[in-house]
Design an enzyme around this catalytic site. Sequence first.
Site, PDB file in Angstrom:
ATOM      1  N   HIS A 191       2.502  -0.189  17.733  1.00 59.50           N
ATOM      2  CA  HIS A 191       1.159   0.494  17.731  1.00 59.50           C
ATOM      3  C   HIS A 191       1.142   1.368  19.057  1.00 59.50           C
ATOM      4  CE1 HIS A 191       0.526  -2.601  14.446  1.00 59.50           C
ATOM      5  NE2 HIS A 191      -0.481  -1.515  14.381  1.00 59.50           N
ATOM      6  N   GLU A 433       1.504  -4.287   1.328  1.00 59.78           N
ATOM      7  CA  GLU A 433       2.799  -4.169   2.507  1.00 59.78           C
ATOM      8  C   GLU A 433       3.647  -5.099   2.459  1.00 59.78           C
ATOM      9  OE1 GLU A 433       0.235  -3.965   6.422  1.00 59.78           O
ATOM     10  OE2 GLU A 433      -1.294  -5.403   5.519  1.00 59.78           O
ATOM     11  N   ASP A 457       4.627  -1.919   7.486  1.00 60.39           N
ATOM     12  CA  ASP A 457       5.020  -3.263   7.286  1.00 60.39           C
ATOM     13  C   ASP A 457       6.010  -3.333   6.070  1.00 60.39           C
ATOM     14  OD1 ASP A 457       4.214  -4.874   9.326  1.00 60.39           O
ATOM     15  OD2 ASP A 457       2.155  -4.605   8.613  1.00 60.39           O
ATOM     16  N   CYS A 504      -1.369   4.308   3.748  1.00 58.79           N
ATOM     17  CA  CYS A 504      -1.880   4.439   5.148  1.00 58.79           C
ATOM     18  C   CYS A 504      -0.732   4.168   6.071  1.00 58.79           C
ATOM     19  CB  CYS A 504      -3.174   3.443   5.308  1.00 58.79           C
ATOM     20  SG  CYS A 504      -2.882   1.900   5.173  1.00 58.79           S
TER      21      CYS A 504
HETATM   22  C1  PEP Z   1       0.966  -0.664   7.780  1.00 54.94           C
HETATM   23  O1  PEP Z   1       1.571  -1.755   7.855  1.00 54.94           O
HETATM   24  O2  PEP Z   1       1.699   0.274   7.192  1.00 54.94           O
HETATM   25  C2  PEP Z   1      -0.245  -0.397   8.359  1.00 54.94           C
HETATM   26  C3  PEP Z   1      -0.888   0.769   8.163  1.00 54.94           C
HETATM   27  O3  PEP Z   1      -0.628  -1.462   9.085  1.00 54.94           O
HETATM   28  P1  PEP Z   1      -0.568  -1.597  10.560  1.00 54.94           P
HETATM   29  O4  PEP Z   1       0.481  -0.558  11.226  1.00 54.94           O
HETATM   30  O5  PEP Z   1      -1.738  -1.790  11.378  1.00 54.94           O
HETATM   31  O6  PEP Z   1       0.426  -3.005  10.443  1.00 54.94           O
HETATM   32 MG    MG Z   2       0.401  -3.537   8.392  1.00 51.62          MG
END
Ligand code: PEP
Ligand code: MG
Length: 573
Positions: A191, A433, A457, A504
């Site tokens: 993140h 995911e 994920d 996403c």
């Molecule tokens: C993902 O897992 O691709 C996602 C967009 O969620 P995060 O990166 O917040 O886990």
């Molecule tokens: Mg995720």
Amino acid sequence: MVDQLKGIAASDGIAIAKAYLLTEPDLSYDRLDQVDVAVEEKRLDDAVEQTVSQISEIRDTAKERLGADEAKVFDAHLMVAQDPEWIGQMKSTIQSQAINAEAALQDVSSMFITLFEGMEDNPYMQERAADIRDVSKRILANLLGVRIPSPASIKDEVVVIAHDLTPSDTAQLDRRYVKGFVTNIGGRTSHSAIMARSLEIPAVVGTQSVVAAVKDGDLVIVDGLEGDVIVNPDQATLDSYKAKAEEFERLRQEWAKLVNAETITKDGKHFELAANIGTPKDLSGALENGAEAIGLYRTEFLYMDSAEFPTEEEQFKAYKAVLEGMEGKPVVVRTMDIGGDKELPYLQLPEEMNPFLGYRAIRICLHEPEMFRTQLRALLRASVYGRLRIMFPMIATLSEFRSAKKMLEEEKAKLVSEGVPVAEGIEVGIMIEIPAAAVLAHQFAKEVDFFSIGTNDLIQYTMAADRMNQGVSYLYQPYNPSILSLVRHVIESAHKEGKWAGMCGEMAGDQIAVPLLVGLGLDEFSMSASSILKTRSLMAKLSQAEMKELAHKAIEECTTVEEVVALVEKAVH
Ligand code: PEP
Ligand code: MG
């Protein structure tokens, strides 16, 4: 000495600036007795005075950058640093035992910390224990003449060097001063990397050794395009990177011309390019980069930026701001996804062996219905201010989806019966995911309104390769035919039921993956705002019909990632 390190390219761009080490300082000292009491008292007074002025400065900066609420913690720290009883006890300890100021500070602080932490039914005093811990660390550093680095105190143009950056460290980085950052650990989808992209700060992560290789003040080049870090470059290297930075700037200006353009392939197929955001503040970046929608609003940052659960009203305001800001364009709001690398101190999750496989996201929400229902109510109330889509994260089973949707419907019915307006036809979807959900996408597609594929994920679970662990980053393979095949199944399943499928995860803005995803017919691509324009520019050069064949070949004929990359590069780049 010139030094070159290799890491993972985490956020585009080139940065050249002096290094600022954001690392834990060495605060070891010797315990002395039979000291000159007057000298130690004076040392303590000076260190406390310095501490008070440092905390005041940090508080003022935090107030300016993050707002009064975020700065409150420093007011508490100031009160502790100026507490006459605490300081008085340290002085009487120095006098009675003739020990040095460092030792007296530690003895008295430990006593207070133990006392306050023991008050289990008094959270207020427990928080004071944390304040004492923080302030005494700062006083100790001042006694030892050591700097405690803090993102909020950076006031010069620098490249931040750290072992790792937490999402909250990253949130405090100020783009005016922080030109780039480099870390020892992390991957492209950790993140801190995702936030670097939304702040448009060039970054390289997972170098393993940058903290050991760089000293404060070294000149550092961060090449966030290739994942290279050069320490103390010679003139020729410096010149070549300055030229590279200029070339990148030129490209950026080219892409900027597409800000109001449609996203369309050369054979006339339209795709939706959306932005991922973490807070309403990210909206301006999304719009400046020509986002046609918000494809992922990560609401957990609202929870993480707060000292306690955000109230329904606070959440309502944030959601309303995003919906209004998008002026009727779609906004996919994802319900809280805490867990994995996103911690929430006040929720006190149990320590887990595998947090990414543990108690997180929808799993927490279904077990804490009051918390979840508060978020759902805030969302439903905000729904009349724009075009809201609600998305549940980390769905593994249809039962989870049904339970979450049932709670949403119950909250909606309650609001309607209270006369509160709620929009009609809010789409309700899920993130794909977890491989189990991808494999059963044909069943999910009958019940959900849309899918958004969370490849960050999905890849780590499919390949069994932790997205944060650079030791296994070679297995973190977005273009592996197994991943492409799962993605194809998800998209086809959605289309068979007349639903749409988006993505996403970071793969949606990956320039090798985009041609394949165009070929697979993905409807919506949601990515870091900084990737939108280059993706629009790339799509304009592609033919969907040709990409369809390319994707088919990649899945049916390629056996390795290298073969897929070669295939795409030959066809496109
Ligand atoms: C993902 O897992 O691709 C996602 C967009 O969620 P995060 O990166 O917040 O886990
Ligand atoms: Mg995720």
